[in-house]
Write an enzyme that holds these catalytic residues in place. Structure first.
Site, PDB file in Angstrom:
ATOM      1  N   SER A  83       0.989  -1.130   0.167  1.00  0.00           N
ATOM      2  CA  SER A  83       0.254  -0.097  -0.187  1.00  0.00           C
ATOM      3  C   SER A  83       0.688   1.118  -0.039  1.00  0.00           C
ATOM      4  O   SER A  83       0.315   2.369   0.194  1.00  0.00           O
ATOM      5  CB  SER A  83      -0.990  -0.028   1.173  1.00  0.00           C
ATOM      6  OG  SER A  83      -2.121  -0.800   1.014  1.00  0.00           O
ATOM      7  N   LYS A  86       0.081   3.916  -2.702  1.00  0.00           N
ATOM      8  CA  LYS A  86      -0.916   5.072  -2.453  1.00  0.00           C
ATOM      9  C   LYS A  86      -0.200   6.227  -2.312  1.00  0.00           C
ATOM     10  O   LYS A  86      -0.749   7.287  -2.714  1.00  0.00           O
ATOM     11  CB  LYS A  86      -1.828   4.810  -1.310  1.00  0.00           C
ATOM     12  CG  LYS A  86      -2.763   3.642  -1.432  1.00  0.00           C
ATOM     13  CD  LYS A  86      -3.532   3.359  -0.203  1.00  0.00           C
ATOM     14  CE  LYS A  86      -4.644   2.129  -0.408  1.00  0.00           C
ATOM     15  NZ  LYS A  86      -4.008   0.751  -0.271  1.00  0.00           N
ATOM     16  N   SER A 339      -5.914   3.632   4.740  1.00  0.00           N
ATOM     17  CA  SER A 339      -5.431   2.652   3.643  1.00  0.00           C
ATOM     18  C   SER A 339      -6.601   2.262   2.458  1.00  0.00           C
ATOM     19  O   SER A 339      -6.675   0.787   2.698  1.00  0.00           O
ATOM     20  CB  SER A 339      -4.433   1.529   4.231  1.00  0.00           C
ATOM     21  OG  SER A 339      -3.525   1.276   2.740  1.00  0.00           O
TER      22      SER A 339
END
Length: 506
Positions: A83, A86, A339
């Site tokens: 993640s 991102k 997230s």
């Protein structure tokens, strides 16, 4: 952590010399190291953790003020950020859409209202809002009723053509397709608003999923009680959870039959046992929205004398009502702090649509790559496969991640970007986010702002931390291919050591 011998320490020091990370004189090798050399030695020691024995670790640290490299360990190796992806998609979205961007959902018609009758089709058209709630569809349905419309002699048509019809990114595993973390992507979607069932629900916006709670029955032998939001005929729940005696086993399995919205639970739940809570990704979110909107029309006294179908809104259709989402400024907080995978994929397709004319992953990722190039990132070392980081084929070297973190500081929206990152040790979920329980009681608490990343056998942590000298550092730690438990404590130890670092300058 393994105990490091004097000989091993000497080897590490010599290695640093060969790599050019530090230059030692004879006196320095005898123990008179500079602050930077002491930091490098300590970070190398942390990276001797036995959980990394068969893994690949990459770490890069640079001054966020000058951009000068402070430490590198496999800093140029392309690794999977999970993640941490991102950080890339979020920066490109802020750059291309702007912090004030909102997502629009409209209700339109190609028909004509005659008294209480709308003669023609009603279109509900989405433009990628990942935060729209069932209550928002109810409000639009209520506004249709307030126009005096009681009967629709036509179809209800769901238009999700703002994005393409590719619902799942290329590398999403079969296992994750049932989970909200791998939910399908549609330009016309919904979020379940779990707060309707639970005050403890952290996130109202787990897009394209339903939130389910299962409570024990009153007596052993009773079926468990199931609550779901949103309530819709498009979802079928098969409840095979049996209530058992106090102190009995709490055990369950769950799933969604592939290609359907038939969700099953099976197992046992003690009469005094804790509830079961679960988000489940739906199949074809557009069709669920179609059902939700039709249901809302009926509840507002509007009868539909036609079919529920998918299609494209004609160019001559007239808008009747609309819903505008929260701004990207507001959305950045649940997106980064918690997230949100689906938000990232919506943003990726949206920038593809807005910049290149089609809402596809290929277009969106091309826009992300173009932004990275402008930020000085060597994109020949980067591989982009999705926006969220769920793919195990995304790749970026830690050095290029810190280059991005260094460059974005020049952007007008940087303060928003920085504030949206989880903050180490901060208890509030919308401050600490995925770092709320980490690095508490250390120099990094309330200091480190960083994006976490976690998928099977891979973890990352990339962001900013201030030293004892109040110097801002940009760091990226990416650990891949470990076996067993996630070595997040290695990440934490590195960040804490950076927070304790002082150049020792007067």
């Amino acid at each position: 952590m393994k105990k490091v011998s004097q000989k091993a320490t000497l080897i590490m020091v010599m290695l640093l010399f060969v790599l050019g990370a530090a230059h030692f004189t004879t006196a320095e090798m005898d123990g008179d190291l500079t602050a930077e050399q002491e930091l490098a030695k300590d970070l190398h020691t942390i990276l001797q953790d036995e959980r990394l024995d068969h893994a690949v670790a990459g770490v890069h640290v640079r001054s966020a003020e000058s951009g000068v490299e402070l430490f590198s360990f496999n800093g140029g190796t392309s690794l999977v950020p999970a993640s941490g992806q991102k950080l890339l998609a979020g920066a490109a979205a802020l750059d291309r859409l702007g912090p004030e961007h909102t997502f629009n959902t409209e209700v339109l018609t190609n028909g004509e209202q005659r008294g209480a009758v709308l003669q023609g089709d009603l279109f509900i058209k989405g433009e990628g809002d990942p935060t729209i709630l069932p209550a928002d569809y109810e409000q639009m349905a209520g506004e249709i009723a307030e126009m005096g419309i009681k009967n629709i002699h036509g179809n209800i048509v769901a238009d999700d053509t703002y994005f393409d019809d590719m619902r799942l990114s290329l590398d999403l595993s079969w296992f994750n397709q049932r989970r909200h973390t791998g939910a399908q992507v549609s330009a016309l979607s919904f979020a379940p608003d779990a707060s309707l069932l639970s005050d403890a629900a952290l996130d109202r916006y787990n897009t394209a999923s339903v939130y389910i709670e299962i409570h024990p029955g009153e007596n052993p032998g009773d079926p468990a009680k199931v609550q779901v939001t949103p309530e819709t005929d498009a979802i079928t729940i098969r409840n095979d959870i049996e209530t058992v005696e106090s102190g009995g086993t709490r055990a369950f399995d769950w799933g969604r039959e592939h290609g359907t919205n038939e969700i099953f639970f099976e197992g046992t739940l003690p009469v005094d046992g804790a509830r079961i809570t679960q988000y489940v990704a739906v199949w074809e979110p557009t069709e669920v929205v179609l059902n939700l909107f039709n249901q809302a029309l009926e509840e507002n006294g509007v009868q539909v004398h036609g079919d529920l179908t998918l299609g494209e809104t004609p160019s001559n259709a007239q808008a009747l009502t609309s819903h505008h989402s929260m701004s990207l400024t507001e959305m950045m907080y649940p997106y980064m702090k918690l997230s949100q995978n689906n938000h990232s994929e919506h943003l990726t397709k949206t920038i593809g649509k807005e910049v290149l004319g089609e809402g596809t992953w290929n277009n969106g990722l091309s826009v992300v790559e173009e932004y990275l190039e402008r930020a000085g990132v060597d994109t020949s070392t980067v591989q982009l496969r999705d926006g969220s980081g769920m793919s195990h084929l995304n790749k970026i070297p830690p050095r290029e991640m810190t280059q991005l973190l260094f460059d974005v500081q020049t952007e007008d929206w940087f303060d928003l970007y920085y504030d949206s990152l989880p903050v180490a040790g901060m208890d509030d979920h919308m401050e600490g986010g995925t770092l709320r329980l980490r690095m508490r009681g250390t120099a990094a608490e309330g200091n480190a702002h960083a994006k976490t990343g976690t998928i099977t056998s891979k973890t990352s942590l990339s962001g900013y931390v201030k030293t004892k000298d109040d110097e801002q550092l940009a760091f990226s730690i990416i650990l891949n291919n470990f076996i067993g438990s996630s070595p997040t404590s290695v990440e934490d130890a590195i960040v804490v050591r950076l927070a304790e670092f002082s150049r020792g300058l007067e």
